[in-house]
Design an enzyme around this catalytic site. Structure first.
Site, mmCIF file in Angstrom:
data_model
loop_
_atom_site.group_PDB
_atom_site.id
_atom_site.type_symbol
_atom_site.label_atom_id
_atom_site.label_comp_id
_atom_site.label_asym_id
_atom_site.label_seq_id
_atom_site.Cartn_x
_atom_site.Cartn_y
_atom_site.Cartn_z
ATOM 1 N N ARG A 205 21.390 -42.606 -23.627
ATOM 2 C CA ARG A 205 20.149 -41.825 -23.788
ATOM 3 C C ARG A 205 20.378 -40.325 -23.737
ATOM 4 O O ARG A 205 19.501 -39.543 -24.140
ATOM 5 C CB ARG A 205 19.102 -42.253 -22.745
ATOM 6 C CG ARG A 205 19.474 -41.965 -21.324
ATOM 7 C CD ARG A 205 18.560 -42.688 -20.338
ATOM 8 N NE ARG A 205 17.591 -41.812 -19.688
ATOM 9 C CZ ARG A 205 16.854 -42.161 -18.651
ATOM 10 N NH1 ARG A 205 16.923 -43.397 -18.166
ATOM 11 N NH2 ARG A 205 16.019 -41.327 -18.103
ATOM 12 N N CYS B 265 6.699 -47.201 -17.220
ATOM 13 C CA CYS B 265 6.741 -45.847 -16.663
ATOM 14 C C CYS B 265 7.786 -44.962 -17.322
ATOM 15 O O CYS B 265 8.067 -43.882 -16.830
ATOM 16 C CB CYS B 265 6.935 -45.897 -15.149
ATOM 17 S SG CYS B 265 8.462 -46.693 -14.655
ATOM 18 N N GLU C 88 14.682 -52.604 -16.738
ATOM 19 C CA GLU C 88 15.434 -51.586 -17.487
ATOM 20 C C GLU C 88 16.654 -52.161 -18.170
ATOM 21 O O GLU C 88 17.320 -51.461 -18.939
ATOM 22 C CB GLU C 88 15.890 -50.480 -16.525
ATOM 23 C CG GLU C 88 14.728 -49.770 -15.879
ATOM 24 C CD GLU C 88 15.165 -48.702 -14.906
ATOM 25 O OE1 GLU C 88 15.020 -47.521 -15.232
ATOM 26 O OE2 GLU C 88 15.644 -49.050 -13.819
ATOM 27 N N ASN D 20 12.910 -45.889 -20.878
ATOM 28 C CA ASN D 20 14.019 -44.965 -21.166
ATOM 29 C C ASN D 20 15.344 -45.711 -21.092
ATOM 30 O O ASN D 20 16.180 -45.624 -21.995
ATOM 31 C CB ASN D 20 14.054 -43.816 -20.146
ATOM 32 C CG ASN D 20 12.730 -43.087 -20.045
ATOM 33 O OD1 ASN D 20 11.924 -43.147 -20.947
ATOM 34 N ND2 ASN D 20 12.507 -42.408 -18.931
ATOM 35 N N ASP D 21 15.508 -46.435 -19.991
ATOM 36 C CA ASP D 21 16.766 -47.164 -19.837
ATOM 37 C C ASP D 21 16.769 -48.461 -20.623
ATOM 38 O O ASP D 21 17.815 -48.861 -21.139
ATOM 39 C CB ASP D 21 17.027 -47.445 -18.350
ATOM 40 C CG ASP D 21 17.674 -46.252 -17.669
ATOM 41 O OD1 ASP D 21 18.611 -45.687 -18.268
ATOM 42 O OD2 ASP D 21 17.242 -45.876 -16.572
ATOM 43 N N ARG E 134 9.902 -45.555 -5.763
ATOM 44 C CA ARG E 134 11.093 -46.196 -6.338
ATOM 45 C C ARG E 134 12.298 -45.902 -5.447
ATOM 46 O O ARG E 134 12.544 -44.740 -5.092
ATOM 47 C CB ARG E 134 11.372 -45.672 -7.745
ATOM 48 C CG ARG E 134 12.613 -46.341 -8.325
ATOM 49 C CD ARG E 134 12.847 -45.994 -9.755
ATOM 50 N NE ARG E 134 13.320 -44.628 -9.940
ATOM 51 C CZ ARG E 134 13.601 -44.107 -11.138
ATOM 52 N NH1 ARG E 134 13.413 -44.838 -12.229
ATOM 53 N NH2 ARG E 134 14.033 -42.873 -11.243
ATOM 54 N N HIS F 220 -25.235 -39.722 -52.071
ATOM 55 C CA HIS F 220 -25.888 -39.517 -50.784
ATOM 56 C C HIS F 220 -25.187 -40.236 -49.659
ATOM 57 O O HIS F 220 -25.212 -39.811 -48.508
ATOM 58 C CB HIS F 220 -27.355 -39.917 -50.896
ATOM 59 C CG HIS F 220 -28.139 -38.896 -51.646
ATOM 60 N ND1 HIS F 220 -29.125 -39.210 -52.542
ATOM 61 C CD2 HIS F 220 -28.054 -37.553 -51.647
ATOM 62 C CE1 HIS F 220 -29.621 -38.110 -53.065
ATOM 63 N NE2 HIS F 220 -28.987 -37.089 -52.541
ATOM 64 N N ARG G 81 9.877 -40.871 -8.193
ATOM 65 C CA ARG G 81 11.347 -40.824 -8.317
ATOM 66 C C ARG G 81 11.900 -40.161 -7.052
ATOM 67 O O ARG G 81 11.970 -38.936 -6.970
ATOM 68 C CB ARG G 81 11.738 -40.005 -9.547
ATOM 69 C CG ARG G 81 11.492 -40.715 -10.878
ATOM 70 C CD ARG G 81 12.000 -39.838 -12.027
ATOM 71 N NE ARG G 81 12.162 -40.554 -13.268
ATOM 72 C CZ ARG G 81 11.319 -40.441 -14.304
ATOM 73 N NH1 ARG G 81 10.259 -39.667 -14.230
ATOM 74 N NH2 ARG G 81 11.552 -41.122 -15.415
HETATM 75 C C1 PEP Z 1 13.149 -45.368 -17.271
HETATM 76 O O1 PEP Z 1 14.324 -45.691 -17.349
HETATM 77 O O2 PEP Z 1 12.330 -45.567 -18.193
HETATM 78 C C2 PEP Z 1 12.652 -44.705 -16.060
HETATM 79 C C3 PEP Z 1 11.371 -44.466 -15.889
HETATM 80 O O3 PEP Z 1 13.573 -44.336 -15.149
HETATM 81 P P1 PEP Z 1 14.437 -42.998 -15.267
HETATM 82 O O4 PEP Z 1 13.991 -42.236 -16.456
HETATM 83 O O5 PEP Z 1 14.237 -42.283 -13.987
HETATM 84 O O6 PEP Z 1 15.822 -43.559 -15.421
HETATM 85 MG MG MG Z 2 15.503 -45.644 -15.550
#
Ligand code: PEP
Ligand code: MG
Length: 555
Positions: free
Chosen positions: A461, A498, A427, A450-451, A331, A188, A295
């Protein structure tokens, strides 16, 4: 190291949370002789109260989980009114002069043994009903001795076995999942867990009882697994599945305007990444609480000549006006690297990502930088929600030079009174490792994952041949992120993220745990990310992040 226990999945769903072990308290039952009349009277009173409780539970369960589930309590009442069982208890107190508690334990134990001896799985599982009834009668006879199972924080409940009456009183808001060492699929407790929508695994073995309270566990009620100390990647998969599921829900968009607050009350701001004025309506529709990254290079790249100051100021102010009162982080131009513009002659570079990119290019071309800074100051004089952020900073002198430039422009343009928060993107590992040097001069930080990943791991990248090496979950990247949030918070500054990582709903718990104050992402990701925040607990996220930081390699 993670450990996996296998059981039977009885109620589908995958959850991650903190373990809570529930032990059925045992009541001390003394064997001494008692006054038969008093004991029988106590027993009869207990029968009456139990009957009332079961009737009430039946009604409540019908409402919460349906009539089928409520039938469980009918089964308990049937035992309570079973003439043989009642007669046995009466005989034990009146003839053998046992105390009421002792009679309950002895009689239900005998009946339970009979059910177990049948070898019939259905009847064996009914033995649990009998134990539930025993527990109820004992609680009534000794109300202070057995604490009821009450929980008010979200946990994954681990128990040897769980009484159905305990299960039905569980609030799905507080119970993420249930894992039992014993139990069967038609018990149950399993039926109730399913009706209440609580993922559950039963029959997982006594190993379940060795799991420490507060340990992070992953429970997979679909496949019958419980994973102790799951790695970040397993958690990521779970979060992704849930986020995907929730994105399809019509309620997700509806909820998306509301703030993102974890189950334990930690709020994280959710912003949108934008590149054009047209992105603003989408950002608002998906519930952005600001523009975390504008951006500006898009304004520069989609044309054959440099946009003039007037044009820039107009666009920035209009974006801020539409977003107001939400903040907008502009930015400064991030060109160079993989983003050349046709009208700005850039000498060929062997390693453009390591070359004259972003803040380096701006400082090397003061005419371009000054025009943008003046435009931002003008827009900010109209729209005080505007903030400015510098890209690809790797030396604190870049901040000093920009501040000096801003001060001069303010004086030249008679805009000394214009308030403008200044922040930077993190970055480069150089910046991440020395945030304390930057913090006195800045108001905020936003990690560009990203960077940061590309520069930390020395992995281009954009190069598909080495894309398998590009991993934002690499411990080196995660440790840098943690260094940044710790150092920035020590200096009283906030930190956002970001890069694309911010929009991965599966990463939300990790990012929360790493200490992010804000996440900014492409607008369509916002609903899933917000719902992942709401599903997470900050305290668990911190443990998860601590665990991820200890991992020897990237998942
Ligand atoms: C990053 O590098 O994470 C970023 C947000 O900047 P971009 O992708 O524009 O280089
Ligand atoms: Mg960047």
């Amino acid at each position: 190291m993670s450990v996996t226990l296998h059981g039977i999945g009885v109620s589908p769903g995958v959850v991650v949370g903190r373990a809570h072990r529930h032990q059925l308290a045992s009541i001390a039952v003394t064997a001494e002789n008692a006054d038969p009349a008093v004991s029988w009277e106590r027993l009869q009173r207990a029968f009456l109260i139990a009957d009332e409780q079961l009737t009430a539970l039946q009604a409540e369960t019908t409402e919460r989980a349906g009539g089928d589930s409520a039938a469980i309590f009918e089964a308990h009442r049937a035992f309570l009114h079973d003439p043989e069982l009642v007669e046995q208890m009466r005989r034990l107190v009146t003839v053998e002069t046992l105390g009421a508690e002792n009679a309950v334990v002895r009689a239900t134990g005998q009946f339970e043994a009979m059910l177990q001896a049948t070898g019939n799985p259905y009847l064996q599982e009914r033995a649990l009903d009998l134990r539930d009834l025993r527990q109820r009668l004992l609680r009534i006879l000794q109300p202070d001795a057995v604490p009821a199972l009450t929980l008010d924080v979200p946990v994954i409940l681990l128990a040897d076995d769980l009484m159905p009456s305990d299960t039905v009183q569980l609030d799905p808001k507080h119970i993420l999942g249930i894992c039992l060492a014993g139990g069967g699929p038609t018990s149950h407790t399993a039926i109730l867990a399913r009706s209440l929508g609580i993922p559950a695994v039963v029959g997982a073995g006594v190993g379940v009882l060795d799991i420490a309270c507060d340990e992070i566990v992953l429970l997979d009620g679909t496949n019958g697994l419980i994973v102790v100390s799951p790695g970040a990647s397993s958690i990521a998969i779970v979060e992704e599945q849930r986020a995907e599921h929730e994105t399809q829900s019509p309620y997700v968009l509806q909820d998306s305007a509301a703030p993102a607050i974890t189950r334990d009350g930690k709020r994280i701001e959710i912003g949108a990444n934008a590149g054009r004025l047209e992105d603003v309506s989408e950002a608002l529709a998906y519930g952005a609480e600001g523009i975390g990254l504008l951006r500006t290079e898009f304004l520069y790249m989609q044309r054959s000549h440099l946009p003039n100051e007037e044009e820039q100021a107009r666009v920035y102010a209009e974006i801020a006006r539409q977003m107001a009162p939400r903040p907008v982080i502009i930015r400064a131009l991030d060109i160079g690297g993989d983003k050349p513009v046709p009208y700005l002659p850039m000498p060929r570079e062997d390693n453009p990502f390591l070359g004259e990119r972003a803040i380096r290019l701006l400082l090397a071309h003061p005419d371009v930088f000054e025009a943008q800074l003046r435009a931002v100051l003008r827009a900010a004089s109209e729209q005080p929600t505007i903030r400015l952020m510098l890209p690809m900073v790797s030396d604190v002198r870049e901040i000093h030079q920009t501040r000096a430039l801003l001060d001069r422009l303010r004086a030249d343009e008679r805009m000394e009174q214009v308030e403008l928060s200044l922040g930077m993107m993190v970055e480069t590992p150089a910046a991440a490792l020395t945030i304390d040097l930057y913090a006195p001069w800045l108001d905020f930080f936003s990690i560009g994952s990203n960077d940061l990943t590309q520069y930390t791991l020395a992995v281009d990248r954009g190069n598909a041949r080495i894309s398998s090496l590009y991993n934002v979950l690499h411990p080196a990247v995660l440790r840098l992120m943690k260094l940044v949030t710790d150092a920035a918070h020590d200096a009283g500054k906030w930190v956002g993220l970001c890069g694309e990582f911010a929009g991965e709903a599966s990463a939300v718990a990790l990012l929360l745990g790493l200490g992010m104050d804000e996440l900014s992402m492409s607008p369509r990701r916002i609903p899933a990310v917000k719902s992942a925040v709401r599903a997470a607990a900050y305290s668990d996220a911190q443990m998860l992040a601590a665990d991820a930081l200890r991992q020897p390699d990237a998942p």
